[in-house]
Design a protein around this motif. Structure first.
Motif, short mmCIF file in Angstrom:
data_model
loop_
_atom_site.label_atom_id
_atom_site.label_comp_id
_atom_site.label_asym_id
_atom_site.label_seq_id
_atom_site.Cartn_x
_atom_site.Cartn_y
_atom_site.Cartn_z
N SER A 79 0.82 -1.21 0.00
CA SER A 79 0.00 0.00 0.00
C SER A 79 0.86 1.26 0.00
O SER A 79 0.61 2.20 -0.77
CB SER A 79 -0.93 -0.01 1.22
OG SER A 79 -1.85 -1.08 1.15
N VAL A 107 2.71 1.57 -3.41
CA VAL A 107 1.82 2.09 -4.45
C VAL A 107 1.62 3.59 -4.29
O VAL A 107 1.66 4.35 -5.26
CB VAL A 107 0.46 1.35 -4.40
CG1 VAL A 107 -0.58 2.08 -5.24
CG2 VAL A 107 0.61 -0.08 -4.90
N ILE A 113 -1.58 -0.40 -11.57
CA ILE A 113 -2.23 0.49 -10.61
C ILE A 113 -1.43 1.77 -10.44
O ILE A 113 -1.99 2.88 -10.40
CB ILE A 113 -2.42 -0.24 -9.26
CG1 ILE A 113 -3.51 -1.31 -9.41
CG2 ILE A 113 -2.80 0.75 -8.16
CD1 ILE A 113 -3.77 -2.09 -8.16
N ILE A 139 -3.13 5.24 -11.57
CA ILE A 139 -3.37 6.28 -10.56
C ILE A 139 -2.52 7.52 -10.84
O ILE A 139 -3.00 8.66 -10.76
CB ILE A 139 -3.08 5.73 -9.15
CG1 ILE A 139 -4.08 4.62 -8.80
CG2 ILE A 139 -3.14 6.84 -8.11
CD1 ILE A 139 -3.81 3.96 -7.46
N GLU A 154 -5.89 2.97 -4.33
CA GLU A 154 -5.53 1.54 -4.34
C GLU A 154 -6.45 0.75 -3.42
O GLU A 154 -6.88 -0.36 -3.77
CB GLU A 154 -4.07 1.38 -3.92
CG GLU A 154 -3.56 -0.05 -3.98
CD GLU A 154 -3.90 -0.87 -2.76
OE1 GLU A 154 -4.19 -2.08 -2.91
OE2 GLU A 154 -3.88 -0.30 -1.64
N SER A 155 -6.76 1.31 -2.26
CA SER A 155 -7.67 0.63 -1.34
C SER A 155 -9.06 0.49 -1.94
O SER A 155 -9.72 -0.55 -1.77
CB SER A 155 -7.73 1.40 -0.01
OG SER A 155 -6.46 1.51 0.57
N SER A 170 -8.91 -2.27 -4.59
CA SER A 170 -8.85 -3.57 -3.94
C SER A 170 -10.17 -3.92 -3.29
O SER A 170 -10.60 -5.08 -3.30
CB SER A 170 -7.72 -3.59 -2.90
OG SER A 170 -6.46 -3.42 -3.52
N GLY A 195 -8.16 -4.86 -7.65
CA GLY A 195 -6.78 -4.53 -7.33
C GLY A 195 -5.91 -5.77 -7.41
O GLY A 195 -5.91 -6.51 -8.39
N THR A 207 -3.20 -6.62 0.57
CA THR A 207 -3.08 -5.18 0.80
C THR A 207 -4.14 -4.75 1.80
O THR A 207 -5.09 -5.47 2.08
CB THR A 207 -3.25 -4.41 -0.51
OG1 THR A 207 -4.59 -4.59 -0.99
CG2 THR A 207 -2.27 -4.90 -1.56
#
Length: 313
Positions: free
Chosen positions: A103, A106, A177, A181, A247-248, A251, A256, A263
């Protein structure tokens, strides 16, 4: 015969005094102002402890992240499992420590992509005039108007399998990712850098360097860009927090990293069906995301105050 000359007593007395004068350092002054921001200073400590725990923790807490124990499934926090276990009896502390690396990686990697792309585009737009500046700002406004989450989902859905087959499941998803992002976070940085360049390129020190024959590239690298980095650094801290949340979110939506890569967002996704019987599963993952994001935001707030020359603390 030429006689020996001696320095006057006045010069001898004033020279040591001049050397003893404290020299003004903008970096030292900004550092002092930053640490006077109590929330920012406390956030640095919190973020450092989080980073230290996810780096050193797996060497101290050696339980494998995929070690299944059905007899201990959905166990509450205990001495044996300080963060409890999931529906397969896997230790959540070990999975949290492992997932924190991904995490944070990323977040910082996506921030680097956004800052590099935004700085280059903003610098070109700020130093250019006419059609180039207008075209780059039109592209920036176009990206700002696009709905980010639907496009993120579409791009990941289209290219996830290709990148997985190219560089492996974990590496492919990580690269995808980070790039996706970062591709949707460079626009505020570009606009900020352009605004800084537009104001600095007409400054007196830049005009003096231009009069001495400095090329445009030297003006950008040596004179304008170093003076424009303060707001860019602050924007970069915001991008780190936004990338971790993105990212969260991906996922949590199941788009993700694969299920076997825990993660923090993936842990929240897996915990959503057990909130009533095992709330600890979601609380620890959500708390880690919350602490990381709020610490980075406070650090950005402290950097904004420290790098603002008009701020008096």
């Amino acid at each position: 015969m030429v006689g020996l000359t001696h320095a006057s007593p006045t010069a001898e007395a004033t020279a040591p005094a001049a050397t003893r004068e404290p020299r003004f350092s903008p970096g030292r002054d900004a550092f002092r102002r930053f640490w006077q921001h109590r929330l920012a200073a406390a956030s640095v400590v919190v973020l450092a402890l989080l980073a230290l725990s996810i780096i050193v923790g797996p060497f101290l807490w050696r339980i494998p992240i995929n070690d299944i124990d059905f007899t201990a499934r959905l166990s509450a926090p205990s001495w044996e499992h300080p963060f409890g276990t999931d529906d397969l009896g896997q230790d959540l502390l070990a999975r949290m420590l492992y997932g924190g690396r991904i995490s944070l990686a990323v977040g910082f990697a996506a921030m680097a992509v956004a800052m590099i792309a935004g700085t280059i585009i903003g610098a070109i737009a700020g130093m250019s005039r006419g059609a180039i500046d207008a075209a780059l700002m039109w592209i920036t406004d176009l990206f700002l108007s696009l709905p980010q989450l639907p496009l993120l989902l579409l791009v990941i859905y289209l290219f996830r399998d290709f990148l997985k087959g190219l560089v492996g499941p974990e590496g492919g998803v990580f690269i995808m990712i980070v790039l996706v992002i970062g591709a949707f976070r460079w626009m505020p940085v570009a606009r900020l850098v352009r605004a800084q360049f537009l104001s600095l390129r007409e400054a007196e020190f830049v005009e003096a360097a231009r009069a001495l024959g400095a090329s445009d590239l030297r003006l950008v690298i040596r004179h304008i860009l170093p003076n424009a980095l303060g707001p860019v650094i602050v924007a970069g801290t915001i991008d780190v927090a936004a990338a971790i949340i993105a990212e969260s979110t991906l996922s949590f939506l199941g788009l993700g990293f694969p299920p076997d890569i825990p993660t923090w967002g993936r842990l929240l996704y897996d915990a959503k069906d057990y909130l009533d019987i095992a709330p600890h599963w979601a609380l620890f993952a959500g708390g880690a995301i919350f602490l990381t994001v709020i610490a980075i935001n406070f650090i950005g707030d402290g950097l904004r105050d420290a790098l603002d020359p008009r701020k008096v603390m």
